[in-house]
Scaffold this active site. Structure first.
Site, PDB file in Angstrom:
ATOM      1  N   ARG A   1       0.848  -1.191   0.000  1.00 52.75           N
ATOM      2  CA  ARG A   1       0.000   0.000   0.000  1.00 52.75           C
ATOM      3  C   ARG A   1       0.884   1.241   0.000  1.00 52.75           C
ATOM      4  O   ARG A   1       1.965   1.252   0.598  1.00 52.75           O
ATOM      5  CB  ARG A   1      -0.911   0.047   1.247  1.00 52.75           C
ATOM      6  CG  ARG A   1      -2.090  -0.906   1.229  1.00 52.75           C
ATOM      7  CD  ARG A   1      -3.123  -0.495   0.190  1.00 52.75           C
ATOM      8  NE  ARG A   1      -4.330  -1.305   0.251  1.00 52.75           N
ATOM      9  CZ  ARG A   1      -4.493  -2.471  -0.368  1.00 52.75           C
ATOM     10  NH1 ARG A   1      -3.491  -2.965  -1.086  1.00 52.75           N
ATOM     11  NH2 ARG A   1      -5.621  -3.129  -0.283  1.00 52.75           N
TER      12      ARG A   1
ATOM     13  N   GLU B   1      -2.628   7.931  -5.442  1.00 58.57           N
ATOM     14  CA  GLU B   1      -2.679   7.154  -6.671  1.00 58.57           C
ATOM     15  C   GLU B   1      -3.647   7.785  -7.658  1.00 58.57           C
ATOM     16  O   GLU B   1      -4.799   8.020  -7.291  1.00 58.57           O
ATOM     17  CB  GLU B   1      -3.082   5.709  -6.375  1.00 58.57           C
ATOM     18  CG  GLU B   1      -2.015   4.964  -5.608  1.00 58.57           C
ATOM     19  CD  GLU B   1      -2.413   3.566  -5.176  1.00 58.57           C
ATOM     20  OE1 GLU B   1      -1.512   2.783  -4.822  1.00 58.57           O
ATOM     21  OE2 GLU B   1      -3.629   3.267  -5.169  1.00 58.57           O
TER      22      GLU B   1
ATOM     23  N   HIS C   1      -1.035   0.416  -9.272  1.00 61.62           N
ATOM     24  CA  HIS C   1      -1.770  -0.428  -8.331  1.00 61.62           C
ATOM     25  C   HIS C   1      -2.550  -1.512  -9.076  1.00 61.62           C
ATOM     26  O   HIS C   1      -3.745  -1.721  -8.854  1.00 61.62           O
ATOM     27  CB  HIS C   1      -2.709   0.415  -7.474  1.00 61.62           C
ATOM     28  CG  HIS C   1      -3.054  -0.242  -6.162  1.00 61.62           C
ATOM     29  ND1 HIS C   1      -3.441   0.456  -5.049  1.00 61.62           N
ATOM     30  CD2 HIS C   1      -3.074  -1.545  -5.783  1.00 61.62           C
ATOM     31  CE1 HIS C   1      -3.692  -0.373  -4.052  1.00 61.62           C
ATOM     32  NE2 HIS C   1      -3.461  -1.600  -4.475  1.00 61.62           N
TER      33      HIS C   1
ATOM     34  N   ALA D   1      -1.306  -4.791  -9.349  1.00 64.69           N
ATOM     35  CA  ALA D   1      -0.808  -6.123  -9.000  1.00 64.69           C
ATOM     36  C   ALA D   1      -1.937  -7.139  -8.890  1.00 64.69           C
ATOM     37  O   ALA D   1      -1.834  -8.261  -9.382  1.00 64.69           O
ATOM     38  CB  ALA D   1      -0.022  -6.071  -7.695  1.00 64.69           C
TER      39      ALA D   1
END
Length: 346
Positions: free
Chosen positions: A247, A276, A295, A297
């Site tokens: 995070r 983000e 972000h 993944a």
């Protein structure tokens, strides 16, 4: 589920795999309402105030703060029985406030762990073998040698994993196939459990001095916020690589940029940011030895399908009075069941 009840599930119009709506609509007495995330706050609030279950995005910068599941929202939505996160994390949910209000919180932890683990390994390879650097150079230059973008194998290296939960365990399993030695730090697990998950237990200090690659898989909370700061980066082995699919906020981005610029660290693979997406002029984005992703993944087709299906099945189980497998605040379960019974009689 009582045939007298009409259960309402509200979510915002941010993307979710269609299996969620399809699964919910197959259940008798369940209605899914999709609220606009922007453009019509009145309609959004009306939908939330009708909701018994709130399927909330886990991405904190994707959802306006007023729609995070905080105390103020819970006060405006007294019918709400459960907040269900779309992902493994629940950064958009105040668990303590939900517990106080008798609202269950569920996550989909583990649902996208294979996707996250693959991305972590992918980032390790991309940074260590300088894949992205080579790609960029080949697109814009001629006359350079192959040796100018020569990297290192990850096989035989020491991998340090911070947080060996679902994703960390899967990452360790993949790393072993490369012949890596795995060290892990996880204050929630015993040394025996860490070994059972395929790693050698270590303190954070031991890991930093031994690991060629450090990969973060821990949640963001009070104990991990800014965990990797200038001091921790300085303690890492010279030439080490830093990877995070955890995070944003767990590592200090400016301190990381300095550790990379100074040459102390060889590179970084970053899937998470604060905020983000990061601004285009972010110092880390200017460095060739940083591989940056948005972000994503856990955002594979398979990962998104898994978490959406899991979310639907947990809500369905709760409507049947079955305790969900991924209940974040178990202390609220008895009160949730009482509120569910009361709602079913209305």
């Amino acid at each position: 589920m009582s045939n007298l009840a009409q259960w309402r599930v509200t979510r915002f119009d941010v993307w979710i795999n269609p299996v969620f709506d399809e699964s919910m609509k197959q259940e008798q007495g369940v209605t899914v309402e999709v609220a606009p995330v922007t453009g019509d706050d009145d309609a959004a609030w009306a939908a939330l105030q009708r909701a018994h279950f709130y399927q909330i995005t886990a991405a904190k910068d994707e959802l306006p703060a007023q729609f995070h599941a905080r105390a103020s929202l819970l006060e405006r939505c007294p019918q709400l029985l459960c907040v269900s996160s779309t992902g493994a994390g629940y950064d958009t949910v105040d668990v303590e406030a939900c517990t106080h209000a008798g609202v269950a919180v569920v996550s989909q932890i583990g649902g996208n762990a294979p996707a996250v683990a693959e991305m972590a390994i992918g980032l390790m390879l991309a940074v260590s073998r300088r894949i992205v650097e080579s790609d960029r150079k080949l697109r814009r230059e001629r006359g350079f040698s192959r040796e100018s973008v020569m990297g290192h194998d990850i096989g035989g290296k020491v991998l340090g994993i911070v947080g060996i939960g679902h994703a960390g365990t899967r990452t360790a399993a993949l790393a072993r196939a490369f012949g890596m030695r795995i060290l892990a730090v996880d204050p929630l697990l015993s040394a025996e459990e860490i070994r059972a998950r395929g790693a050698e237990p270590a303190t954070l200090e031991e890991m930093l001095t031994q690991a060629d690659i450090v990969s973060l898989h821990c949640p963001r909370d009070a104990s991990t916020l800014n965990l990797f700061n200038a001091e921790r980066f300085a303690a890492m082995r010279p030439g080490a690589i830093f990877i995070s699919t955890a995070r944003g906020g767990v590592h200090d981005e400016m301190a990381l940029a300095e550790a990379l610029r100074s040459g102390h660290l060889a590179g970084a693979g970053l899937d998470v940011w604060h905020p983000e997406p990061p601004p285009l002029d972010h110092p880390l984005l200017a460095l060739d030895n940083v591989v940056a992703t948005f972000h994503t993944a856990g955002v594979s087709h398979e990962g998104r399908h898994n978490v959406a299906s899991m979310a639907a099945q947990q809500i369905i189980a709760m409507l049947r009075g079955e305790r969900p497998a991924r209940l974040v605040n178990p202390q609220v379960w008895d009160r949730f069941k009482a509120r569910l019974r009361e709602a079913s009689q209305c």
